[in-house]
Design an enzyme around this catalytic site. Sequence first.
Site, short mmCIF file in Angstrom:
data_model
loop_
_atom_site.label_atom_id
_atom_site.label_comp_id
_atom_site.label_asym_id
_atom_site.label_seq_id
_atom_site.Cartn_x
_atom_site.Cartn_y
_atom_site.Cartn_z
N GLY A 14 38.72 20.81 57.62
CA GLY A 14 37.55 21.37 58.29
C GLY A 14 36.53 21.95 57.32
O GLY A 14 36.87 22.44 56.24
N THR A 82 42.67 16.36 65.42
CA THR A 82 43.96 16.65 64.80
C THR A 82 44.87 15.44 64.78
O THR A 82 45.63 15.23 63.83
CB THR A 82 44.64 17.80 65.53
OG1 THR A 82 44.68 17.49 66.94
CG2 THR A 82 43.89 19.11 65.34
N ASP A 105 44.16 27.15 58.00
CA ASP A 105 43.41 28.35 58.40
C ASP A 105 44.20 29.24 59.35
O ASP A 105 43.63 30.07 60.06
CB ASP A 105 42.06 27.97 59.02
CG ASP A 105 42.20 27.10 60.26
OD1 ASP A 105 43.34 26.74 60.63
OD2 ASP A 105 41.16 26.76 60.87
N GLU A 154 43.73 20.12 76.90
CA GLU A 154 42.68 20.88 76.21
C GLU A 154 41.77 21.56 77.23
O GLU A 154 41.56 21.06 78.34
CB GLU A 154 41.87 19.96 75.31
CG GLU A 154 42.66 19.35 74.16
CD GLU A 154 43.22 20.40 73.22
OE1 GLU A 154 42.57 21.45 73.03
OE2 GLU A 154 44.32 20.18 72.68
N HIS A 363 40.00 61.21 25.25
CA HIS A 363 38.66 61.07 25.80
C HIS A 363 37.85 60.00 25.08
O HIS A 363 37.91 59.86 23.86
CB HIS A 363 37.85 62.38 25.69
CG HIS A 363 38.66 63.62 25.58
ND1 HIS A 363 39.01 64.37 26.68
CD2 HIS A 363 39.21 64.26 24.52
CE1 HIS A 363 39.73 65.40 26.29
NE2 HIS A 363 39.87 65.35 24.99
N SER A 405 37.53 63.51 15.89
CA SER A 405 36.54 62.95 16.82
C SER A 405 35.50 62.11 16.10
O SER A 405 35.20 62.33 14.93
CB SER A 405 35.85 64.09 17.57
OG SER A 405 36.77 64.81 18.35
#
Length: 456
Positions: A14, A82, A105, A154, A363, A405
């Site tokens: 599909g 189908t 699906d 159907e 940090h 640092s």
Amino acid sequence: MLNNAMSVVILAAGKGTRMYSDLPKVLHTLAGKAMVQHVIDAANELGAAHVHLVYGHGGDLLKQALKDDNLNWVLQAEQLGTGHAMQQAAPFFADDEDILMLYGDVPLISVETLQRLRDAKPQGGIGLLTVKLDDPTGYGRITRENGKVTGIVEHKDATDEQRQIQEINTGILIANGADMKRWLAKLTNNNAQGEYYITDIIALAYQEGREIVAVHPQRLSEVEGVNNRLQLSRLERVYQSEQAEKLLLAGVMLRDPARFDLRGTLTHGRDVEIDTNVIIEGNVTLGHRVKIGSGCVIKNSVIGDDCEISPYTVVEDANLAAACTIGPFARLRPGAELLEGAHVGNFVEMKKARLGKGSKAGHLTYLGDAEIGDNVNIGAGTITCNYDGANKFKTIIGDDVFVGSDTQLVAPVTVGKGATIAAGTTVTRNVGENALAISRVPQTQKEGWRRPVKKK
């Protein structure tokens, strides 16, 4: 019960017009995995000898996405129903095997329900998955005579009386390969849609005196299909709710089950606590007493006992030993490894780097392609300069090193055990054990300095 050999046909041709997407409908994801992949995985778990995937729109995208699956690709060039889709796959059916028909699906169909359907299929007959709906509008109705299934009508072809029937066809069925091929060859498109319906084989089987057994799924969500993004989002929430419930019952404390997403597999110890808006992706292992703060994303990682991950931290393809603490706002990229008791603080990023036992990077730091020993302190603003624009190089830091640092370590470089790197240093050469490395420009001071003023 001893089952016949079985192959599975998955209809995935599909276009998915109502998804409003360039991606084939069945490739849209649920819990981080393509819908059709959920169905393929179920087929494989059932022990399917072959999985035939009937495709049409977006075939190249499908083949690329599913290239690792052992699939037989069946082209349905025109989408004529189908039954027509099954006719394309029929040449691959063995006479002595069962054929199970699934949909790409309908992603939440469970292995347990399919196994019950397989077990219920009568010899020479059809096993049919049906469900009763309060509002069956739009679905094919199951017709019965004296309780026995006689066919499927159907909705567009049904009479007013038949439209009152609440039992509907889910589209999932199983039958013998030889029988399936014979019935498929007899299908016609003499109906309101001008299509070949697989459902017509039910009446053909009944006319031959074959038994049709209906089985119901454990949950309605198992047979709900997806035609648009709203339906997909609803199934996502159903799936996530089910996963959250399983984890809660297994002892994991989810602070708000409605705000937790599992997009893979989670293995966990005892007394695990997970705060809100956490996403688990891929294969994740959490040890005993692990705590994960709000907004974290954990992917394909192993988190040891007694670790604590503070909010808004991202961990991907990483390994944490016991009693590590990371975050908030930390990022561990692939190849990051923390040994026991290590700490990574806010705005620290690691990639292909190991932080030793008891070591800390608190940090604003980047550690890439680095090997860091035990009991090391990495000061704020430290950068391992691992890339020269063409190649990556490694930084090695020994045990008991103190890095001040705003340090840059220009790889390849090694810092020996017990060394100290002064704040603001750019390290370009190896540093010996217990040495002090400092590369600052000497400080100057100008007395009575007057700041510039803006010109009017």
